[in-house]
Write an enzyme that holds these catalytic residues in place. Structure first.
Site, short mmCIF file in Angstrom:
data_model
loop_
_atom_site.label_atom_id
_atom_site.label_comp_id
_atom_site.label_asym_id
_atom_site.label_seq_id
_atom_site.Cartn_x
_atom_site.Cartn_y
_atom_site.Cartn_z
N SER A 212 2.38 2.21 -1.95
CA SER A 212 1.01 2.39 -2.41
C SER A 212 0.87 3.78 -3.04
CB SER A 212 0.04 2.17 -1.24
OG SER A 212 -1.29 2.02 -1.69
N GLU B 274 -1.26 -8.77 -2.22
CA GLU B 274 -1.64 -7.36 -2.16
C GLU B 274 -3.15 -7.16 -1.93
OE1 GLU B 274 0.32 -4.77 -2.22
OE2 GLU B 274 2.15 -5.26 -3.32
N HIS C 133 -1.16 -6.11 1.53
CA HIS C 133 -0.78 -4.76 1.10
C HIS C 133 -0.43 -3.92 2.32
CE1 HIS C 133 -0.88 -1.31 -1.63
NE2 HIS C 133 -1.64 -0.65 -0.76
#
Length: 502
Positions: A199, A313, A406
């Site tokens: 990320s 995600e 995610h």
């Protein structure tokens, strides 16, 4: 590994890990505390100490608002309270080397959290399992949010480089310099350093691949779950910084520096949103050029890459639903003449299907970015790239809805399934073993070749295959290829990612 080592600022005494042959060195200062006059300045060298410094406690983390108790990510990752302080520039080392002569591969972790939250000492980032696979692991705290990324005309004027903002990125680069100077003491090889992150941590890796300041400080890179887009101009982030100072009632940077971190954070929403989604500046120093431009022209630092995304995600990043009408309106507004092509790739006939289609569309940006990046890497002709697609749905907590969300891959990369309360299954343990092995083999050799596990081919644009990491571990054709190809065109045109359905 000996528990006592000498680095350039003094002696450290580490502590045994869970496994006796692993030693952990916690809370090592890699830069001076960025407080007082050093707030919003590049990191400075740490002070030396006399005697032996205990390295038995993690250092404070950068001041931040952690997720609300009971929220998804709080339950997943913030299971322990951590001390917060503006004095936060600390890193941690895990090593199972028998001596400093071993020269093991080094893996340096940059945590995610949107550049506004997170730390290198979260339980899920415990480096012991990776260290047992033969690498030396380093996790890094860096400055976040306003403390790490405030740009302002006054700050630019006082900088010898004509730059401001990007202090968190400078911290990370300083940590890599520390690794070059000191990692031999822990049995690591400064000539074989892999940077990895997920990320915002993945963005940090992406940044290093384009920053002239990071050249030569690492040799391989692993990027988990990022979408690509152009970064802001210095003028844009300076304007946001000036607005924040005004909202804080500060007429100058001196007045803003005089405010405590608690005062800066007194309005949570203002603090969280002061600098926008991605407050990184094209400042002419950390970033002389837009990283996306450099990547598309294959001018980033040429190192082997391992990259991928999770299948779902956006299930945790986009909350709530949307209507069919708003979804179709968004399609026509953003894609114009190509709206019907888009809607054929993301079909929906009711609000429920529109919500799912919208989340799929937003999720696809992550994997499409990797496709664009891998093609650019192959055009450079120098080094290989390896792509993965993570599909495992961690069991528990409404797994059918969240899917491979995610950050779901983090427990498996670090083999820290124990760090969160989920009803893990045998398949999860096997996948964690596979991913820990693949990641460390890549760090060692530049290719994720691992005996006893399926072969992982380098990227080939003529026949795109990715490693599926899920209930099965296998190479598969590129998933959702038509959708990703559509999305990749937008990335190539440097179109910013839009979340707004309006």
């Amino acid at each position: 590994m000996e528990h006592r080592v000498q680095i350039d600022s003094g002696y450290l005494e580490g502590v045994p890990g869970v496994h006796n042959n692993v030693t952990v060195f916690k809370g090592i200062p890699y830069a001076a505390p960025p407080v007082g006059a050093l707030r919003w300045r590049p990191p400075q060298p740490p002070a030396a100490w006399e005697g032996v410094r205990p390295a038995d406690r993690f250092g404070p983390i950068c001041p931040q608002f952690i997720p609300e108790p009971g929220s998804f990510y709080h339950e997943e990752f913030y299971v322990e309270e951590q001390e917060q302080s503006e004095d936060c520039l600390y890193l941690n080392v895990w090593s199972a080397a028998a001596s400093s002569d071993e020269r093991r591969p080094v893996m340096v972790w940059f945590h995610g959290g949107g550049l506004v939250e997170g730390s290198g000492s979260l339980p899920s980032f415990d480096g012991e399992s990776l260290a047992l696979c033969g690498v030396v692991v380093v996790t890094v705290n860096y400055r976040l949010s306003v403390l790490g990324f405030l740009a302002h005309p006054e700050l630019t004027a006082e900088s010898e480089h004509g730059s401001s903002g990007n202090y968190g990125l400078l911290d990370q680069t300083e940590a890599l310099r520390w690794v070059q100077r000191n990692i031999v003491a822990f049995g690591g090889d400064p000539g074989n350093v892999t940077i990895f992150g997920q990320s915002a941590g993945c963005f940090s890796v992406y940044s290093k691949l384009a920053s002239p300041l990071a050249k030569g400080l690492f040799h391989k890179a692993i990027c988990q779950s990022i979408f690509l887009g152009p970064i802001s101009t210095l003028a844009e982030v300076e304007a946001k910084g000036a607005q924040f100072a005004q909202q804080r009632g500060a007429a100058s940077i001196a007045e803003l520096r005089a405010q405590s971190a608690e005062q800066l954070m007194s309005d949570p929403e203002l603090y969280r949103n002061a600098l926008g989604l991605l407050p990184v500046a094209l400042d002419g120093w950390v970033h002389e050029e837009d990283p996306l431009t450099m990547l598309l022209e294959s001018r980033h630092h040429p190192v082997p890459l391992l990259m991928g995304a999770t299948a779902n995600e956006m299930t945790t990043l986009v909350t709530g639903g949307c209507t069919l009408e708003s979804f179709q309106s968004m399609a026509h507004r953003q894609f114009g003449e190509e709206a019907e092509v888009f809607l054929s790739l993301y079909p929906a006939v009711n609000d429920e299907e529109a919500t799912e289609a919208y989340r799929n569309y937003m999720s696809d940006r992550f994997m499409a970015s990797k496709l664009v990046w891998a093609e650019a890497q192959q055009r450079s002709g120098d080094v290989n790239c390896y792509l993965y697609y993570f599909t495992r749905k961690p069991p528990g907590r409404n797994e059918a809805y969240y899917g491979a969300f995610h950050s779901a891959d983090l427990y498996y990369v670090f083999h820290t399934l124990h760090s969160t309360d989920r009803p893990w299954e045998r398949e999860d343990c096997r996948l964690a073993e596979a991913m820990t092995t693949y990641w460390t083999r890549f760090a060692a050799k530049g290719a994720p070749a691992a005996e006893g596990w399926p072969h992982w081919s380098a990227f080939n644009a003529a026949d795109v295959r990715v490693m599926e990491l899920g209930d099965e571990i296998r190479e598969i054709p590129l998933p959702h290829a038509a959708r990703l190809a559509f999305y990749a065109r937008g990335i190539l045109n440097k179109e910013p990612l839009k979340f707004d359905l309006e």
